[in-house]
Scaffold this motif. Sequence first.
Motif, PDB file in Angstrom:
ATOM      1  N   ASP A 192       0.656  -1.087  -0.130  1.00 11.32           N
ATOM      2  CA  ASP A 192      -0.055   0.128   0.085  1.00 11.32           C
ATOM      3  C   ASP A 192       0.922   1.221   0.032  1.00 11.32           C
ATOM      4  O   ASP A 192       1.714   1.245   0.881  1.00 11.32           O
ATOM      5  CB  ASP A 192      -0.788  -0.148   1.186  1.00 11.32           C
ATOM      6  CG  ASP A 192      -2.062  -1.084   1.208  1.00 11.32           C
ATOM      7  OD1 ASP A 192      -2.848  -0.765   0.421  1.00 11.32           O
ATOM      8  OD2 ASP A 192      -1.885  -2.240   1.900  1.00 11.32           O
ATOM      9  N   TYR A 193       0.713   2.073  -0.721  1.00 10.15           N
ATOM     10  CA  TYR A 193       1.206   3.503  -1.012  1.00 10.15           C
ATOM     11  C   TYR A 193       0.241   4.435  -0.300  1.00 10.15           C
ATOM     12  O   TYR A 193      -0.888   4.717  -0.789  1.00 10.15           O
ATOM     13  CB  TYR A 193       1.468   3.937  -2.384  1.00 10.15           C
ATOM     14  CG  TYR A 193       1.701   5.367  -2.485  1.00 10.15           C
ATOM     15  CD1 TYR A 193       3.028   5.874  -2.119  1.00 10.15           C
ATOM     16  CD2 TYR A 193       0.844   6.220  -3.167  1.00 10.15           C
ATOM     17  CE1 TYR A 193       3.518   7.152  -2.200  1.00 10.15           C
ATOM     18  CE2 TYR A 193       1.210   7.400  -3.287  1.00 10.15           C
ATOM     19  CZ  TYR A 193       2.456   8.065  -3.029  1.00 10.15           C
ATOM     20  OH  TYR A 193       2.948   9.284  -2.987  1.00 10.15           O
ATOM     21  N   GLN A 194       0.512   5.203   0.724  1.00 12.19           N
ATOM     22  CA  GLN A 194      -0.137   5.875   1.589  1.00 12.19           C
ATOM     23  C   GLN A 194       0.035   7.482   1.518  1.00 12.19           C
ATOM     24  O   GLN A 194       1.153   7.832   1.068  1.00 12.19           O
ATOM     25  CB  GLN A 194       0.074   5.425   3.263  1.00 12.19           C
ATOM     26  CG  GLN A 194      -0.397   4.117   3.394  1.00 12.19           C
ATOM     27  CD  GLN A 194       0.258   3.651   4.848  1.00 12.19           C
ATOM     28  OE1 GLN A 194      -0.504   3.632   5.821  1.00 12.19           O
ATOM     29  NE2 GLN A 194       1.445   3.325   5.007  1.00 12.19           N
ATOM     30  N   ARG A 195      -1.184   8.084   1.394  1.00 15.20           N
ATOM     31  CA  ARG A 195      -1.009   9.478   1.581  1.00 15.20           C
ATOM     32  C   ARG A 195      -1.803  10.185   2.569  1.00 15.20           C
ATOM     33  O   ARG A 195      -2.905   9.764   2.976  1.00 15.20           O
ATOM     34  CB  ARG A 195      -1.698  10.098   0.175  1.00 15.20           C
ATOM     35  CG  ARG A 195      -1.214   9.561  -1.012  1.00 15.20           C
ATOM     36  CD  ARG A 195       0.303  10.126  -1.234  1.00 15.20           C
ATOM     37  NE  ARG A 195       0.118  11.817  -1.695  1.00 15.20           N
ATOM     38  CZ  ARG A 195       1.109  12.236  -2.066  1.00 15.20           C
ATOM     39  NH1 ARG A 195       2.159  11.935  -2.088  1.00 15.20           N
ATOM     40  NH2 ARG A 195       1.073  13.830  -2.088  1.00 15.20           N
ATOM     41  N   ILE A 196      -1.228  10.995   3.704  1.00 11.35           N
ATOM     42  CA  ILE A 196      -1.593  11.422   4.783  1.00 11.35           C
ATOM     43  C   ILE A 196      -1.703  12.921   4.925  1.00 11.35           C
ATOM     44  O   ILE A 196      -0.637  13.421   4.804  1.00 11.35           O
ATOM     45  CB  ILE A 196      -0.686  10.787   5.918  1.00 11.35           C
ATOM     46  CG1 ILE A 196      -0.386   9.080   5.734  1.00 11.35           C
ATOM     47  CG2 ILE A 196      -1.344  11.051   7.378  1.00 11.35           C
ATOM     48  CD1 ILE A 196       0.624   8.638   6.619  1.00 11.35           C
ATOM     49  N   GLY A 197      -2.633  13.463   5.136  1.00 11.64           N
ATOM     50  CA  GLY A 197      -2.919  14.825   5.119  1.00 11.64           C
ATOM     51  C   GLY A 197      -2.481  15.379   6.719  1.00 11.64           C
ATOM     52  O   GLY A 197      -2.782  14.681   7.702  1.00 11.64           O
ATOM     53  N   VAL A 198      -2.000  16.358   6.766  1.00 12.10           N
ATOM     54  CA  VAL A 198      -1.444  17.053   7.963  1.00 12.10           C
ATOM     55  C   VAL A 198      -2.007  18.615   7.846  1.00 12.10           C
ATOM     56  O   VAL A 198      -1.756  19.353   6.934  1.00 12.10           O
ATOM     57  CB  VAL A 198       0.024  17.268   8.295  1.00 12.10           C
ATOM     58  CG1 VAL A 198       0.393  17.913   9.657  1.00 12.10           C
ATOM     59  CG2 VAL A 198       0.593  15.880   8.046  1.00 12.10           C
ATOM     60  N   ASP A 199      -2.828  18.911   9.205  1.00 13.28           N
ATOM     61  CA  ASP A 199      -3.307  20.482   9.106  1.00 13.28           C
ATOM     62  C   ASP A 199      -2.412  21.455   8.798  1.00 13.28           C
ATOM     63  O   ASP A 199      -1.416  21.077   9.537  1.00 13.28           O
ATOM     64  CB  ASP A 199      -4.275  20.396  10.534  1.00 13.28           C
ATOM     65  CG  ASP A 199      -5.429  19.504  10.569  1.00 13.28           C
ATOM     66  OD1 ASP A 199      -5.931  19.190   9.574  1.00 13.28           O
ATOM     67  OD2 ASP A 199      -5.773  19.322  11.907  1.00 13.28           O
ATOM     68  N   GLY A 200      -2.866  22.353   7.904  1.00 16.60           N
ATOM     69  CA  GLY A 200      -1.890  23.461   8.034  1.00 16.60           C
ATOM     70  C   GLY A 200      -0.772  23.425   6.781  1.00 16.60           C
ATOM     71  O   GLY A 200      -0.125  24.260   6.692  1.00 16.60           O
ATOM     72  N   PHE A 201      -0.952  22.309   6.248  1.00 16.29           N
ATOM     73  CA  PHE A 201      -0.027  21.740   4.872  1.00 16.29           C
ATOM     74  C   PHE A 201      -0.719  21.313   3.885  1.00 16.29           C
ATOM     75  O   PHE A 201      -1.578  20.637   3.937  1.00 16.29           O
ATOM     76  CB  PHE A 201       0.973  20.894   5.376  1.00 16.29           C
ATOM     77  CG  PHE A 201       2.123  21.297   6.303  1.00 16.29           C
ATOM     78  CD1 PHE A 201       3.015  22.022   5.925  1.00 16.29           C
ATOM     79  CD2 PHE A 201       1.729  21.470   7.686  1.00 16.29           C
ATOM     80  CE1 PHE A 201       4.222  22.451   6.966  1.00 16.29           C
ATOM     81  CE2 PHE A 201       2.631  21.843   8.778  1.00 16.29           C
ATOM     82  CZ  PHE A 201       3.931  22.408   8.394  1.00 16.29           C
ATOM     83  N   SER A 202      -0.493  21.879   2.559  1.00 16.63           N
ATOM     84  CA  SER A 202      -1.221  21.571   1.462  1.00 16.63           C
ATOM     85  C   SER A 202      -0.887  20.390   0.846  1.00 16.63           C
ATOM     86  O   SER A 202      -1.602  19.484   0.295  1.00 16.63           O
ATOM     87  CB  SER A 202      -1.142  22.500   0.331  1.00 16.63           C
ATOM     88  OG  SER A 202       0.353  22.729  -0.193  1.00 16.63           O
ATOM     89  N   GLU A 203       0.402  19.871   1.053  1.00 12.03           N
ATOM     90  CA  GLU A 203       0.868  18.621   0.562  1.00 12.03           C
ATOM     91  C   GLU A 203       0.571  17.421   1.807  1.00 12.03           C
ATOM     92  O   GLU A 203       0.252  17.726   2.614  1.00 12.03           O
ATOM     93  CB  GLU A 203       2.465  18.821   0.601  1.00 12.03           C
ATOM     94  CG  GLU A 203       3.153  19.870  -0.554  1.00 12.03           C
ATOM     95  CD  GLU A 203       2.620  19.330  -2.189  1.00 12.03           C
ATOM     96  OE1 GLU A 203       2.464  17.946  -2.295  1.00 12.03           O
ATOM     97  OE2 GLU A 203       2.098  20.299  -2.949  1.00 12.03           O
ATOM     98  N   GLU A 204       1.136  16.305   1.300  1.00 10.82           N
ATOM     99  CA  GLU A 204       0.674  15.095   2.161  1.00 10.82           C
ATOM    100  C   GLU A 204       1.920  14.227   2.204  1.00 10.82           C
ATOM    101  O   GLU A 204       2.778  14.231   1.457  1.00 10.82           O
ATOM    102  CB  GLU A 204      -0.516  14.147   1.311  1.00 10.82           C
ATOM    103  CG  GLU A 204      -1.778  14.999   1.097  1.00 10.82           C
ATOM    104  CD  GLU A 204      -2.717  14.046   0.402  1.00 10.82           C
ATOM    105  OE1 GLU A 204      -3.900  13.981   0.771  1.00 10.82           O
ATOM    106  OE2 GLU A 204      -2.317  13.510  -0.547  1.00 10.82           O
ATOM    107  N   LEU A 205       2.054  13.618   3.590  1.00 12.81           N
ATOM    108  CA  LEU A 205       3.042  12.671   3.873  1.00 12.81           C
ATOM    109  C   LEU A 205       2.891  11.367   3.062  1.00 12.81           C
ATOM    110  O   LEU A 205       1.843  11.066   2.591  1.00 12.81           O
ATOM    111  CB  LEU A 205       3.144  12.546   5.451  1.00 12.81           C
ATOM    112  CG  LEU A 205       3.330  13.572   6.316  1.00 12.81           C
ATOM    113  CD1 LEU A 205       2.914  12.964   7.491  1.00 12.81           C
ATOM    114  CD2 LEU A 205       4.695  13.883   6.229  1.00 12.81           C
ATOM    115  N   GLU A 206       3.754  10.877   2.625  1.00 14.58           N
ATOM    116  CA  GLU A 206       3.965   9.728   1.761  1.00 14.58           C
ATOM    117  C   GLU A 206       4.389   8.395   2.610  1.00 14.58           C
ATOM    118  O   GLU A 206       5.383   8.608   3.475  1.00 14.58           O
ATOM    119  CB  GLU A 206       4.866   9.617   0.664  1.00 14.58           C
ATOM    120  CG  GLU A 206       4.398  10.702  -0.305  1.00 14.58           C
ATOM    121  CD  GLU A 206       5.518  10.698  -1.652  1.00 14.58           C
ATOM    122  OE1 GLU A 206       6.369   9.960  -1.629  1.00 14.58           O
ATOM    123  OE2 GLU A 206       5.208  11.595  -2.444  1.00 14.58           O
ATOM    124  N   GLY A 207       3.579   7.330   2.715  1.00  6.91           N
ATOM    125  CA  GLY A 207       3.917   6.259   3.653  1.00  6.91           C
ATOM    126  C   GLY A 207       3.824   4.930   2.945  1.00  6.91           C
ATOM    127  O   GLY A 207       3.055   5.044   1.745  1.00  6.91           O
TER     128      GLY A 207
END
Length: 222
Positions: free
Chosen positions: A36-51
């Motif tokens: 699984d390739y994960q996309r994780i959003g973080v409040d205050g940032f437009s980009e997403e973390l990759e996991g």
Amino acid sequence: MRPIYASVSALLGMTCALSAIAAEPFNYDYLGITYDYQRIGVDGFSEELEGHRVTAIYSEELKQGLIYQAFGTTEFTDDELMSSGDSYFYERDSIDLGVSLGAHIPFTAKADAVGTVKLGYSFYDVYSGLKLDGDATTTVVDESGSEPFADISAGIRWFLDDYNSIDIQPLLGVIVTEDTNDAYFRGRVSTRLVGTMEAYLDMTTYLDSDYRAFGTGIFLYY
């Protein structure tokens, strides 16, 4: 004699239909490896973390309608987000081990209803830091530990055409930990490649937070 003959014919027809439904085509005995390739959003940032997450699965139908599984998962995220001079760094490594018990009920000759309860333990190491407009990094999380979790889901498996053709598997579920409850939806499309080997693509999205995972995997049936 005609009414009796008609009644017998109708009964035989119903019996054949029920037999067709009972002889559902899905196999739940397999070994699997998934990614699984994960996309994780973080409040205050437009980009997403990759996991990333890799899982090995052993599945067996203990008796008609009852499914047992054992699984092991390794998950890793190491990413940084930037926004207007602010930066957020997140690193997580974890290993999940668990078992599940499920049931499947044929409701047509080409469709199953499936429910599953997974129970497991997660061993993790997490560090995250936040730097605001060039200031020193503030540690947000820095911990190692373990916690139990449960994953409860229900959905269907449905062949679009003939047996062993493409099947779709929509389901709803919830992941329960000591701190959070995350409801999710998953949609999966599977197809046989050669012989007893099956491949799939799926997408998972949380219903109340900014998380998506895009997955693929191979199942080898036995």
